[in-house]
Scaffold this active site. Structure first.
Site, PDB file in Angstrom:
ATOM      1  N   GLU A  66       0.873  -1.178   0.000  1.00 32.82           N
ATOM      2  CA  GLU A  66       0.000   0.000   0.000  1.00 32.82           C
ATOM      3  C   GLU A  66       0.904   1.220   0.000  1.00 32.82           C
ATOM      4  OE1 GLU A  66      -2.390   2.625   3.070  1.00 32.82           O
ATOM      5  OE2 GLU A  66      -2.794   0.490   3.338  1.00 32.82           O
ATOM      6  N   CYS A 101      -3.629   7.287   5.498  1.00 31.40           N
ATOM      7  CA  CYS A 101      -3.539   7.005   4.067  1.00 31.40           C
ATOM      8  C   CYS A 101      -4.836   7.335   3.352  1.00 31.40           C
ATOM      9  CB  CYS A 101      -3.173   5.552   3.836  1.00 31.40           C
ATOM     10  SG  CYS A 101      -4.104   4.393   4.842  1.00 31.40           S
TER      11      CYS A 101
END
Length: 535
Positions: free
Chosen positions: A274, A311
């Site tokens: 990620e 995020c």
């Protein structure tokens, strides 16, 4: 080592955990730093040199066969024991994480609960059994011109997994976070490279998981946690032949380096990284007309959460140029101007954020809407809000880049078609948000298929920060949000990353694994001859 050992006197070296044993590094030393004031924290820690990290991988490899063969109930119990141990040290872990990250204590207390909660979620998923992916296609002995064989399928663990802990979630995406939980649930031993920004927190949690493994009766090599220099020893971990998969949360630069290293191995392995996202928010005209000012204030609350170091913080807002977007911009600008600076996780992240803000605000096609006072405090981050036109945004690809922190850009589209054009021009994202009223349904319907190709999670009339840990959640997305857009790191489908299908053709029933035996001793829901059944 107990949680109390984290308060050891200066000069004491903190531990890492190698297959059940507290060990001490044999390379360079380091300390965590309190981001709020830059003070170094005791105790000191030492990195592991190549030999220790290789030993952790070898012990994981030795533990793999007995671990994958262990009863599902024993694996589920390991996860529950780990959750219990983490809850028991939760206050100490949250307090230490507060000093090491500067994140608010209430946020970290909640993160402890999320960490133990997702361990228990995977235990439940293990017992439920659909992760097996069991399928049976019975033989058709009379089929012409040739007999059809009996074919059965289930999924098996891939092998030891290297987990790279994240900086921004010192618990939920760290030593015992979702990557570790899902890998253990899948039957894969784990070697965690703890993040050097919060070693004390990692030591507390690593000790808790180590105790859980011992109490479960499973091989000690099922879990190890090391501190290691990422560009050298971290790469050596990824390229060790015992490692079968990698999970990573962090920057695009580091994620791509791990992907390249894994691909260059003699036997390449998958890396589930990620990496970056700007999480666009689309303000459709009907909803913007209803609540422009309220949306502006709520947006800044999501933008500044965790100093913008989630995020999923919203980094781009897209709306139709006009009075309603002006009202939104005025409200958002006021909220940004009134926001307080906050310590960032590390000095490196703070410096990168400052550079990103400087580039964005100095861009000839942007206009600065708001920045609060105090923007020059070392190691701290201040929110920033800029605006640009859709024409400029579409022409200047650098405006699409993530600035990791509480900075966002408002993109003013000239018409509805251009709003959709902006969506089409975006890179892959973790999330995409749409604020829409009932009258916006036609535009929303046009936008949705575009967003399905761009994001792993699409949400309406909310804000992207906060990822619910439930079986249906997707926390992933097309590149560069993740290196493999087919995966998720949150929710029970996170196990899929560490499982692979195996077909059994004409294998005698007494030799088959229980998941695909004819009598279905585990009571699983299986696809049998094209239809789901528990028979």
């Amino acid at each position: 080592m107990t949680a109390e050992a984290q308060t050891a006197s200066p000069g004491v070296v903190g531990a890492m955990y190698l297959a059940g044993e507290a060990v001490f590094g044999d390379a360079g030393s380091f300390r965590a730093v309190d981001p709020s004031d830059g003070a170094a924290l005791d105790p000191a820690y030492r990195f592991a040199a190549s030999g220790l990290v290789a030993r952790a991988a070898e012990l994981a490899e030795a533990a793999f066969e007995p671990f994958r063969a262990a009863p599902v109930e024993q694996r589920a119990r390991l996860l529950e024991l780990a959750a219990d141990e983490i809850d028991a040290v939760g206050d100490a872990a949250a307090e230490r994480a507060h000093h090491e990250t500067g994140l608010p204590l209430p946020r970290l207390t909640g993160e402890v609960a999320r960490t133990s909660g997702q361990l228990r979620l995977f235990a439940t998923a293990l017992r439920e059994g659909s992760w097996n992916g069991a399928r049976i296609d019975h033989a058709l002995p009379d089929r012409k011109p040739a007999r059809r064989p009996d074919v059965r399928q289930r999924r098996v663990p891939v092998g030891p997994v290297a987990v790279f802990a994240a900086s921004n979630f010192p618990l939920a995406f760290s030593v015992a976070g979702g990557d570790t939980a899902s890998a253990l649930a899948a039957g894969c031993p784990v070697v965690v490279k703890a993040h050097e920004a919060h070693p004390g927190t990692s030591e507390i949690v690593g000790a808790a998981v180590t105790r859980a493994v011992a109490a479960s009766g499973l091989p000690a090599g099922v879990f190890s946690m090391v501190y290691a220099d990422g560009p050298t020893v971290g790469i050596e971990l990824v390229t060790h032949p015992a490692i079968a998969a990698v999970a990573f949360t962090g920057s695009r630069r580091v994620g791509l380096a791990l992907v390249a290293a894994a691909a260059a191995r003699a036997v390449p392995i998958p890396v589930y990284a990620e990496m970056s996202a700007v999480n666009p928010v689309f303000l459709l005209p009907g909803r913007l007309a209803e609540a422009a000012a309220d949306l502006g204030a709520a947006f800044v609350g999501s933008l500044t959460l965790g100093a913008g170091q989630f995020c999923t913080n919203p980094g781009i807002i897209i709306g139709l140029d006009g009075p309603d977007l002006d009202r939104f911009t005025e409200a958002a600008g006021g909220a940004v101007a009134a926001s307080s600076p906050a310590p960032m996780l590390t000095s490196r992240i703070a410096a990168s954020y400052a550079d990103g803000v400087a580039r964005l605000t100095a861009h000839p096609g942007t206009e600065v809407i708001a920045r609060p006072d105090g923007a020059d405090r070392a190691g701290w981050g201040c929110a920033a809000l800029v605006t640009t036109t859709a024409d400029e945004f579409l022409a200047a690809r650098e405006l699409h880049d993530e600035v990791f922190g509480a900075t966002s850009i408002i993109v003013r589209a000239g018409d509805r078609g251009q709003l959709v054009d902006v969506a089409r021009a975006l890179e892959g994202q973790l999330t995409a948000t749409v604020h829409a009223a009932s009258e916006d349904a036609p535009l929303a319907a046009e936008l949705l298929p575009v967003l399905e190709g761009k994001a792993g999670r699409i949400l309406f009339n909310g804000w992207p920060t906060g990822v619910e840990v439930v079986p249906a959640m997707v926390h992933g997305g097309p590149y560069p949000a993740t290196s493999d857009g087919r995966s998720t790191s949150v929710g029970t489908l996170a196990m899929d990353r560490f499982l692979r299908p195996v077909a059994y053709q004409d294998v005698p029933d007494d030799l088959l694994p229980s998941a695909v035996r004819e009598a279905n001793p585990d009571g699983l829901l299986r696809m049998v001859d094209g239809a789901y059944s528990r028979d």
